[in-house]
Design a protein around this motif. Structure first.
Motif, PDB file in Angstrom:
ATOM      1  N   LEU A 175       0.031   8.043  16.441  1.00  0.00           N
ATOM      2  CA  LEU A 175      -1.013   7.996  15.422  1.00  0.00           C
ATOM      3  C   LEU A 175      -1.947   6.824  15.673  1.00  0.00           C
ATOM      4  CD1 LEU A 175       1.211   8.676  12.295  1.00  0.00           C
ATOM      5  CD2 LEU A 175      -0.569  10.183  13.130  1.00  0.00           C
TER       6      LEU A 175
ATOM      7  N   GLN B  42       0.833  -1.188   0.000  1.00  0.00           N
ATOM      8  CA  GLN B  42       0.000   0.000   0.000  1.00  0.00           C
ATOM      9  C   GLN B  42       0.874   1.246   0.000  1.00  0.00           C
ATOM     10  OE1 GLN B  42      -2.885  -0.357   3.247  1.00  0.00           O
ATOM     11  NE2 GLN B  42      -2.701  -2.590   3.163  1.00  0.00           N
TER      12      GLN B  42
ATOM     13  N   LEU C 245       6.694   4.650  10.570  1.00  0.00           N
ATOM     14  CA  LEU C 245       5.757   4.332  11.634  1.00  0.00           C
ATOM     15  C   LEU C 245       6.176   3.060  12.360  1.00  0.00           C
ATOM     16  CD1 LEU C 245       4.130   6.341   9.890  1.00  0.00           C
ATOM     17  CD2 LEU C 245       2.095   5.057  10.543  1.00  0.00           C
TER      18      LEU C 245
ATOM     19  N   PRO D 235      -7.847  -0.714   3.718  1.00  0.00           N
ATOM     20  CA  PRO D 235      -6.895   0.368   3.975  1.00  0.00           C
ATOM     21  C   PRO D 235      -7.111   0.960   5.360  1.00  0.00           C
ATOM     22  CG  PRO D 235      -8.629   1.126   2.526  1.00  0.00           C
ATOM     23  CD  PRO D 235      -8.830  -0.343   2.690  1.00  0.00           C
ATOM     24  N   LEU D 236      -6.072   1.562   5.885  1.00  0.00           N
ATOM     25  CA  LEU D 236      -6.134   2.215   7.185  1.00  0.00           C
ATOM     26  C   LEU D 236      -6.531   3.673   7.015  1.00  0.00           C
ATOM     27  CD1 LEU D 236      -4.587  -0.374   7.910  1.00  0.00           C
ATOM     28  CD2 LEU D 236      -3.168   1.000   9.432  1.00  0.00           C
TER      29      LEU D 236
ATOM     30  N   TYR E  80       0.805   5.402   1.012  1.00  0.00           N
ATOM     31  CA  TYR E  80       0.120   6.426   1.783  1.00  0.00           C
ATOM     32  C   TYR E  80       0.842   7.757   1.606  1.00  0.00           C
ATOM     33  CZ  TYR E  80      -2.436   2.795   4.370  1.00  0.00           C
ATOM     34  OH  TYR E  80      -3.253   1.744   4.721  1.00  0.00           O
TER      35      TYR E  80
ATOM     36  N   PHE F 233      -6.277   7.142   9.076  1.00  0.00           N
ATOM     37  CA  PHE F 233      -5.517   7.693  10.193  1.00  0.00           C
ATOM     38  C   PHE F 233      -6.137   8.965  10.751  1.00  0.00           C
ATOM     39  CE2 PHE F 233      -1.496   5.383  10.559  1.00  0.00           C
ATOM     40  CZ  PHE F 233      -1.513   4.609   9.414  1.00  0.00           C
ATOM     41  N   GLY F 234      -5.937   9.167  12.046  1.00  0.00           N
ATOM     42  CA  GLY F 234      -6.187  10.457  12.654  1.00  0.00           C
ATOM     43  C   GLY F 234      -4.970  11.354  12.451  1.00  0.00           C
TER      44      GLY F 234
ATOM     45  N   HIS G 107      -4.528   7.033   2.766  1.00  0.00           N
ATOM     46  CA  HIS G 107      -4.341   5.901   1.859  1.00  0.00           C
ATOM     47  C   HIS G 107      -4.500   6.362   0.413  1.00  0.00           C
ATOM     48  CE1 HIS G 107      -5.757   2.277  -0.368  1.00  0.00           C
ATOM     49  NE2 HIS G 107      -4.766   1.734   0.294  1.00  0.00           N
TER      50      HIS G 107
ATOM     51  N   LEU H 163      -1.708   9.905   8.008  1.00  0.00           N
ATOM     52  CA  LEU H 163      -1.483   9.336   6.679  1.00  0.00           C
ATOM     53  C   LEU H 163      -2.808   9.133   5.962  1.00  0.00           C
ATOM     54  CD1 LEU H 163       1.101   8.521   8.394  1.00  0.00           C
ATOM     55  CD2 LEU H 163       1.374   6.674   6.732  1.00  0.00           C
TER      56      LEU H 163
END
Lengths: 112, 118
Positions: B91, A33, B43, B106-107, A35, B109-110, A45, A43
């Motif tokens: 995060l 993936q 990360l 998919p992630l 980002y 995020f804040g 996506h 982040l």
């Protein structure tokens, strides 16, 4: 060891040019993936490519995956100032969140 | 709709104090993740929750770190007796992870909590 190493660490180009970032990983993956992270933000996506795919497009983004070389590239065409950000690849090598490993990112600067 | 919300956005604390960071994920997302990002670095995975349970806590740097999630929603990351090396951006992310082996979600995020330990 760190999966998802991006290259270059920093890239500065003129607006309108194409930007290419590369990512290498070490173990077999289920997907990879990409980002984007703007300064001071989380982040976002961009695109996901599965291990059985070789190329994927989304708008001005083009991602390739070469599992034989354990590498991926992200191409941004016709760059804009708003594309200035850090770009991270994340390789997923197993079930669950512990299988998703982020690299250190490429910091892209688009000069107007 | 609302994205992932983290609070506080910034936290300055003295060495030795405890801090609590909060994450409110996207409604309906069953999976929740905590990462740590040091300046100019990638990360570092800390912990994730599937529902209220945390299958793997091995990413937590030390026993001063703990996290919980209640009601399958809000999560808190607690750092006890903070040290200067804990300074980083924390995060939180959530994803619509339907099953443990669903690895294509998919992630989201804040914006993170920037923690500074003085």
């Amino acid at each position: 060891s760190q999966q998802g190493e991006e290259d270059p660490q920093a890239l500065s180009i003129q607006e309108g040019e194409n930007a290419t970032m590369n990512c290498s990983y070490k173990t077999s993956i289920n997907n990879l993936q990409w980002y984007r992270q703007n300064s001071g933000r989380g982040l976002v996506h961009l695109i996901l490519i599965r291990s059985n795919e070789r190329e994927k497009h989304s708008g001005r983004l083009r991602v390739t995956l070469d599992t034989s070389k354990k590498s991926s590239s992200l191409l941004i065409t016709a760059s804009r100032a708003a594309d200035t950000a850090s770009y991270f690849c994340a390789s997923h090598s197993g079930g669950g969140a512990d299988g998703l490993t982020f690299g250190k990112g490429t910091h892209l600067i688009i000069q107007p | 709709g609302a994205g992932v919300s983290q609070s506080p956005s910034n936290k300055v604390t003295e060495k030795g104090k405890d801090v609590e960071l909060r994450c409110d994920p996207i409604s309906g997302h069953t999976a929740l993740y905590w990462y740590r990002q040091s300046l100019g670095q990638g990360l570092e995975f800390l912990i994730y929750f599937q529902g209220n349970s945390a299958p793997d806590k091995s990413g937590l740097p030390s026993d001063r770190f703990s996290a919980e999630r209640t009601g399958g929603s809000v999560s808190t990351l607690t750092i006890q007796r903070t040290q200067q090396e804990d300074s980083a951006v924390y995060l939180c992310a959530s994803s619509l992870m339907l099953t443990y082996r669903d690895n294509n979600s998919p992630l989201h995020f804040g914006n993170g909590t920037r923690l500074t330990v003085t």
